[in-house]
Design a protein around this motif. Structure first.
Motif, PDB file in Angstrom:
ATOM      1  N   LEU A 241       0.836  -1.201   0.000  1.00 28.74           N
ATOM      2  CA  LEU A 241       0.000   0.000   0.000  1.00 28.74           C
ATOM      3  C   LEU A 241       0.871   1.251   0.000  1.00 28.74           C
ATOM      4  O   LEU A 241       0.652   2.173  -0.792  1.00 28.74           O
ATOM      5  CB  LEU A 241      -0.925  -0.009   1.225  1.00 28.74           C
ATOM      6  CG  LEU A 241      -1.812   1.217   1.416  1.00 28.74           C
ATOM      7  CD1 LEU A 241      -2.768   1.394   0.242  1.00 28.74           C
ATOM      8  CD2 LEU A 241      -2.579   1.103   2.719  1.00 28.74           C
ATOM      9  N   LEU A 242       1.872   1.275   0.845  1.00 23.41           N
ATOM     10  CA  LEU A 242       2.768   2.427   0.945  1.00 23.41           C
ATOM     11  C   LEU A 242       3.523   2.656  -0.360  1.00 23.41           C
ATOM     12  O   LEU A 242       3.514   3.762  -0.910  1.00 23.41           O
ATOM     13  CB  LEU A 242       3.755   2.215   2.096  1.00 23.41           C
ATOM     14  CG  LEU A 242       4.782   3.310   2.328  1.00 23.41           C
ATOM     15  CD1 LEU A 242       4.108   4.610   2.745  1.00 23.41           C
ATOM     16  CD2 LEU A 242       5.793   2.863   3.382  1.00 23.41           C
ATOM     17  N   GLU A 243       4.166   1.609  -0.853  1.00 25.51           N
ATOM     18  CA  GLU A 243       5.021   1.748  -2.043  1.00 25.51           C
ATOM     19  C   GLU A 243       4.227   2.070  -3.304  1.00 25.51           C
ATOM     20  O   GLU A 243       4.710   2.810  -4.173  1.00 25.51           O
ATOM     21  CB  GLU A 243       5.857   0.486  -2.222  1.00 25.51           C
ATOM     22  CG  GLU A 243       6.912   0.341  -1.129  1.00 25.51           C
ATOM     23  CD  GLU A 243       7.567  -1.028  -1.091  1.00 25.51           C
ATOM     24  OE1 GLU A 243       7.220  -1.899  -1.924  1.00 25.51           O
ATOM     25  OE2 GLU A 243       8.429  -1.237  -0.208  1.00 25.51           O
ATOM     26  N   SER A 244       3.011   1.557  -3.418  1.00 31.19           N
ATOM     27  CA  SER A 244       2.227   1.820  -4.624  1.00 31.19           C
ATOM     28  C   SER A 244       1.542   3.182  -4.582  1.00 31.19           C
ATOM     29  O   SER A 244       0.868   3.566  -5.540  1.00 31.19           O
ATOM     30  CB  SER A 244       1.193   0.712  -4.848  1.00 31.19           C
ATOM     31  OG  SER A 244       0.240   0.710  -3.805  1.00 31.19           O
ATOM     32  N   ASN A 245       1.718   3.910  -3.478  1.00 33.87           N
ATOM     33  CA  ASN A 245       1.081   5.220  -3.342  1.00 33.87           C
ATOM     34  C   ASN A 245       2.067   6.311  -2.949  1.00 33.87           C
ATOM     35  O   ASN A 245       1.745   7.223  -2.193  1.00 33.87           O
ATOM     36  CB  ASN A 245      -0.058   5.136  -2.316  1.00 33.87           C
ATOM     37  CG  ASN A 245      -1.246   4.392  -2.863  1.00 33.87           C
ATOM     38  OD1 ASN A 245      -2.041   4.934  -3.614  1.00 33.87           O
ATOM     39  ND2 ASN A 245      -1.341   3.115  -2.519  1.00 33.87           N
TER      40      ASN A 245
ATOM     41  N   LYS B 101      -3.471   9.539  -0.737  1.00 39.22           N
ATOM     42  CA  LYS B 101      -4.809  10.089  -0.958  1.00 39.22           C
ATOM     43  C   LYS B 101      -5.832   8.962  -0.882  1.00 39.22           C
ATOM     44  O   LYS B 101      -5.800   8.018  -1.675  1.00 39.22           O
ATOM     45  CB  LYS B 101      -4.901  10.782  -2.321  1.00 39.22           C
ATOM     46  CG  LYS B 101      -3.855  11.858  -2.544  1.00 39.22           C
ATOM     47  CD  LYS B 101      -4.065  13.033  -1.631  1.00 39.22           C
ATOM     48  CE  LYS B 101      -3.057  14.119  -1.920  1.00 39.22           C
ATOM     49  NZ  LYS B 101      -2.531  14.759  -0.766  1.00 39.22           N
ATOM     50  N   GLU B 102      -6.755   9.065   0.059  1.00 41.91           N
ATOM     51  CA  GLU B 102      -7.767   8.036   0.247  1.00 41.91           C
ATOM     52  C   GLU B 102      -8.643   7.841  -0.987  1.00 41.91           C
ATOM     53  O   GLU B 102      -9.119   6.739  -1.239  1.00 41.91           O
ATOM     54  CB  GLU B 102      -8.645   8.359   1.454  1.00 41.91           C
ATOM     55  CG  GLU B 102      -7.952   8.174   2.769  1.00 41.91           C
ATOM     56  CD  GLU B 102      -8.888   8.342   3.952  1.00 41.91           C
ATOM     57  OE1 GLU B 102     -10.126   8.416   3.753  1.00 41.91           O
ATOM     58  OE2 GLU B 102      -8.375   8.379   5.079  1.00 41.91           O
ATOM     59  N   ALA B 103      -8.873   8.896  -1.744  1.00 43.26           N
ATOM     60  CA  ALA B 103      -9.765   8.814  -2.904  1.00 43.26           C
ATOM     61  C   ALA B 103      -9.282   7.802  -3.933  1.00 43.26           C
ATOM     62  O   ALA B 103     -10.091   7.247  -4.694  1.00 43.26           O
ATOM     63  CB  ALA B 103      -9.911  10.190  -3.546  1.00 43.26           C
ATOM     64  N   SER B 104      -7.978   7.511  -3.939  1.00 43.14           N
ATOM     65  CA  SER B 104      -7.428   6.573  -4.921  1.00 43.14           C
ATOM     66  C   SER B 104      -7.406   5.133  -4.416  1.00 43.14           C
ATOM     67  O   SER B 104      -6.932   4.243  -5.118  1.00 43.14           O
ATOM     68  CB  SER B 104      -6.008   7.005  -5.303  1.00 43.14           C
ATOM     69  OG  SER B 104      -5.152   6.895  -4.171  1.00 43.14           O
ATOM     70  N   LEU B 105      -7.939   4.896  -3.214  1.00 42.42           N
ATOM     71  CA  LEU B 105      -7.838   3.576  -2.591  1.00 42.42           C
ATOM     72  C   LEU B 105      -9.182   2.851  -2.555  1.00 42.42           C
ATOM     73  O   LEU B 105     -10.234   3.480  -2.548  1.00 42.42           O
ATOM     74  CB  LEU B 105      -7.326   3.725  -1.147  1.00 42.42           C
ATOM     75  CG  LEU B 105      -6.015   4.465  -0.943  1.00 42.42           C
ATOM     76  CD1 LEU B 105      -5.719   4.590   0.540  1.00 42.42           C
ATOM     77  CD2 LEU B 105      -4.880   3.779  -1.678  1.00 42.42           C
ATOM     78  N   SER B 106      -9.105   1.539  -2.469  1.00 39.58           N
ATOM     79  CA  SER B 106     -10.306   0.739  -2.234  1.00 39.58           C
ATOM     80  C   SER B 106     -10.712   0.905  -0.771  1.00 39.58           C
ATOM     81  O   SER B 106      -9.940   1.410   0.052  1.00 39.58           O
ATOM     82  CB  SER B 106     -10.022  -0.735  -2.526  1.00 39.58           C
ATOM     83  OG  SER B 106      -9.145  -1.261  -1.538  1.00 39.58           O
ATOM     84  N   ASP B 107     -11.926   0.450  -0.423  1.00 36.31           N
ATOM     85  CA  ASP B 107     -12.385   0.544   0.970  1.00 36.31           C
ATOM     86  C   ASP B 107     -11.441  -0.195   1.909  1.00 36.31           C
ATOM     87  O   ASP B 107     -11.119   0.292   2.994  1.00 36.31           O
ATOM     88  CB  ASP B 107     -13.805  -0.012   1.112  1.00 36.31           C
ATOM     89  CG  ASP B 107     -14.851   0.882   0.457  1.00 36.31           C
ATOM     90  OD1 ASP B 107     -14.548   2.053   0.150  1.00 36.31           O
ATOM     91  OD2 ASP B 107     -15.986   0.393   0.256  1.00 36.31           O
ATOM     92  N   GLY B 108     -10.988  -1.378   1.503  1.00 35.24           N
ATOM     93  CA  GLY B 108     -10.066  -2.152   2.331  1.00 35.24           C
ATOM     94  C   GLY B 108      -8.748  -1.433   2.532  1.00 35.24           C
ATOM     95  O   GLY B 108      -8.189  -1.436   3.637  1.00 35.24           O
ATOM     96  N   GLU B 109      -8.237  -0.812   1.473  1.00 35.31           N
ATOM     97  CA  GLU B 109      -6.979  -0.067   1.576  1.00 35.31           C
ATOM     98  C   GLU B 109      -7.137   1.165   2.466  1.00 35.31           C
ATOM     99  O   GLU B 109      -6.233   1.496   3.233  1.00 35.31           O
ATOM    100  CB  GLU B 109      -6.490   0.339   0.186  1.00 35.31           C
ATOM    101  CG  GLU B 109      -6.016  -0.827  -0.651  1.00 35.31           C
ATOM    102  CD  GLU B 109      -5.753  -0.447  -2.099  1.00 35.31           C
ATOM    103  OE1 GLU B 109      -4.854  -1.060  -2.700  1.00 35.31           O
ATOM    104  OE2 GLU B 109      -6.444   0.456  -2.635  1.00 35.31           O
TER     105      GLU B 109
END
Length: 174
Positions: free
Chosen positions: A75-79, A87-95
């Motif tokens: 999660l960290l490295e891909s963002n 940015k939460e807007a780019s994540l799934s609910d689980g992320e």
């Protein structure tokens, strides 16, 4: 402590950190902090008692550490590589849940560390932080077990100020 860490984590490519090695080598109440001299800060002795409960459950320490570490690092490295800039807007609910849980766990640890450096520690305040931390470990990282949860509930119902699983999870101790 660091030689033991190198042997376990680097040589054997294990997913753990250096907290256990530092705690075993030094004892006392410590905050493991990579920015501090020698990698730790010695905290004040607690003004209350700690109770340890062992679930006697076998656990998959390496598997749990690898899953939790991989989940958060991906999660960290891909963002972008900076927790506070994701940015939460780019994540799934689980992320989003993992991000929020990770950030809150970091905040809980910082708050509790400050409280534990105070000679007038507030056990009730620390207990609430401990129980909140357990909830994140249980609900977000899913490392608690039914038995550990029951042990935490029993401790709280018997007057404990807080309770949480510790270690890698999946069994072990509270």
């Amino acid at each position: 402590a660091m030689q033991a860490f190198q042997a376990e984590v680097v040589h054997f490519n294990a997913p753990g950190g250096n907290m256990d090695q530092i705690a075993c080598a030094l004892g006392a109440t410590l905050r493991v902090d990579p920015d501090a001299d020698n990698g730790y800060i010695r905290l004040s002795d607690a003004s209350f008692d700690w109770v340890l409960g062992d679930s006697n459950l076998p656990k998959d320490t390496i598997g749990i550490l690898r899953r939790c570490k991989t989940l958060r690092l991906e999660l960290l490295e891909s963002n972008g590589g900076v927790w506070d800039e994701i940015k939460e807007a780019s994540l799934s609910d689980g992320e989003v849940n993992v991000l929020r849980g990770t950030l809150r766990n970091r905040e809980i640890e910082r708050i509790a560390s400050r409280e534990l450096t105070d000679d007038n520690q507030d056990g009730k305040f620390l207990g609430n932080l401990m129980s909140e931390h357990h909830g994140i470990l249980r609900d977000v990282l899913q490392i608690s077990t039914t038995r550990i949860d029951a042990m935490c509930d029993a401790a709280l119902n018997s007057g404990a100020l807080g309770a949480k699983i510790f270690g890698s999870g999946g069994g072990g101790c509270m």
